[in-house]
Design an enzyme around this catalytic site. Structure first.
Site, PDB file in Angstrom:
ATOM      1  N   CYS A   1       0.716  -1.314  -0.412  1.00  0.00           N
ATOM      2  CA  CYS A   1       0.091   0.060  -0.297  1.00  0.00           C
ATOM      3  C   CYS A   1       0.736   0.890   0.064  1.00  0.00           C
ATOM      4  CB  CYS A   1      -1.671   0.098   1.277  1.00  0.00           C
ATOM      5  SG  CYS A   1      -2.458   1.256   0.303  1.00  0.00           S
TER       6      CYS A   1
ATOM      7  N   HIS B   1      -3.579  -5.204   2.695  1.00  0.00           N
ATOM      8  CA  HIS B   1      -3.410  -5.414   4.825  1.00  0.00           C
ATOM      9  C   HIS B   1      -3.062  -6.034   4.733  1.00  0.00           C
ATOM     10  CE1 HIS B   1      -1.828  -1.256   4.452  1.00  0.00           C
ATOM     11  NE2 HIS B   1      -2.949  -0.564   3.779  1.00  0.00           N
TER      12      HIS B   1
ATOM     13  N   ARG C   1     -12.618   6.194  -0.769  1.00  0.00           N
ATOM     14  CA  ARG C   1     -11.602   5.462  -0.593  1.00  0.00           C
ATOM     15  C   ARG C   1     -12.374   4.094  -1.427  1.00  0.00           C
ATOM     16  NH1 ARG C   1      -8.008   7.419   2.756  1.00  0.00           N
ATOM     17  NH2 ARG C   1      -7.012   5.318   2.996  1.00  0.00           N
TER      18      ARG C   1
HETATM   19  N1  GLN Z   1      -2.020   6.964   2.015  1.00  0.00           N
HETATM   20  C1  GLN Z   1      -2.257   5.928   0.969  1.00  0.00           C
HETATM   21  C2  GLN Z   1      -3.440   5.935   0.487  1.00  0.00           C
HETATM   22  O1  GLN Z   1      -4.837   5.953   1.016  1.00  0.00           O
HETATM   23  C3  GLN Z   1      -1.740   4.620   2.076  1.00  0.00           C
HETATM   24  C4  GLN Z   1      -3.227   4.322   2.568  1.00  0.00           C
HETATM   25  C5  GLN Z   1      -2.270   2.859   3.092  1.00  0.00           C
HETATM   26  O2  GLN Z   1      -1.297   2.802   2.821  1.00  0.00           O
HETATM   27  N2  GLN Z   1      -3.539   2.085   3.699  1.00  0.00           N
HETATM   28  O3  GLN Z   1      -3.708   5.393  -1.095  1.00  0.00           O
END
Ligand code: GLN
Length: 248
Positions: free
Chosen positions: A95, A198, A129
């Site tokens: 990520c 993750h 998101r």
């Molecule tokens: N900041 C990044 C995003 O939101 C990565 C987030 C993350 O590592 N979960 O895309």
């Protein structure tokens, strides 16, 4: 006795949703086979000498953490990371760590963060998101007895796009992956493996863990052939249950 040296880069800042579990999975599955594992934590201000390590790990981080490490990673460790990648060092990046290896990250509120340019990929943030359990299929993991399906959890605002020198890690079965548009997830460039997964990725997917351990041992030891089989009944049941829930 075989031995693996693993480096966790920025463990205090890039470790979202227990990403450190990936290192624990590599360590345990190696140790169960009598392979010795050493883990080094390297963060802001620490000297980083890629030559010392067989696998280098970068976990996820939110936009905030990515900005905190930006100066150190670009100006202190950048050349070392880029050279190591060009010289076939094995990396796993999740990520935020994945995004960091790319060219830049344009956040959803318009900030442009310059990144490492180690891999030709770039990330554009969006207000919506991409969150949830997801499943993707990796051709390089497929065997007669394994379907290549990997399960994980994603939560990112960034949509990542790959340039021509980078290929995707897998094909989305269910979920968003790189950008929710092109049906691909993650990235592979030389020996760098990147994913949005993750949760952590490797404990849930022992085939992928063993793939990376094998890659590292083959690179280090000319006489290494293959890993001893472990009893993964429990892990397989967990993975199949997840697939059932996610894909239906
Ligand atoms: N900041 C990044 C995003 O939101 C990565 C987030 C993350 O590592 N979960 O895309």
């Amino acid at each position: 006795m075989y031995e693996l040296n693993i480096c966790h880069l920025y463990p205090d800042l890039l470790n979202l949703y227990g990403d450190r579990g990936n290192i624990i999975a590599i360590a345990r599955r190696s140790q169960w086979r009598g392979i010795k594992v050493n883990i080094s934590d390297i963060s802001i201000g620490d000297k980083f000498d890629a030559e010392k390590y067989d696998i280098i790990f970068l976990g996820g981080g939110q936009d905030f953490e990515q900005e905190v490490i930006q100066d150190d990673v670009l100006n202190k460790k950048g050349n070392e990371i880029r050279n190591a990648i060009e010289n076939d060092k094995i990396f796993l990046a999740i990520c935020g760590g994945y995004q960091l290896l790319g060219n830049y990250y344009k956040t959803w509120d318009g900030k442009e963060i310059e990144f490492l340019r180690a891999l030709d990929l770039w990330t554009i943030g969006s207000k919506k998101r991409m969150i949830g359990n997801f499943c993707f299929e990796c051709d390089f993991l497929k065997t007669d007895s394994f379907d290549g399906r990997v399960v994980g959890f994603e939560n990112h605002s960034g949509r990542t796009y790959l340039g021509p020198s980078v290929r995707p890690l897998g094909k989305i079965v269910k979920g968003y992956g790189n950008n929710g548009e092109d049906g691909f997830e993650g990235a592979i460039y030389k020996n760098v493996y990147c994913s949005y997964s993750h949760g952590s990725l490797l404990p849930k997917n022992p085939h992928l863990t063993d793939y990376l351990i094998t890659l590292a041992l083959k690179q280090k030891y000319k006489d290494f052939d293959s890993l001893e089989k472990l009893n993964d009944e429990f892990e397989e049941l967990a993975r199949k249950t997840m697939i059932q829930r996610i894909v239906g």
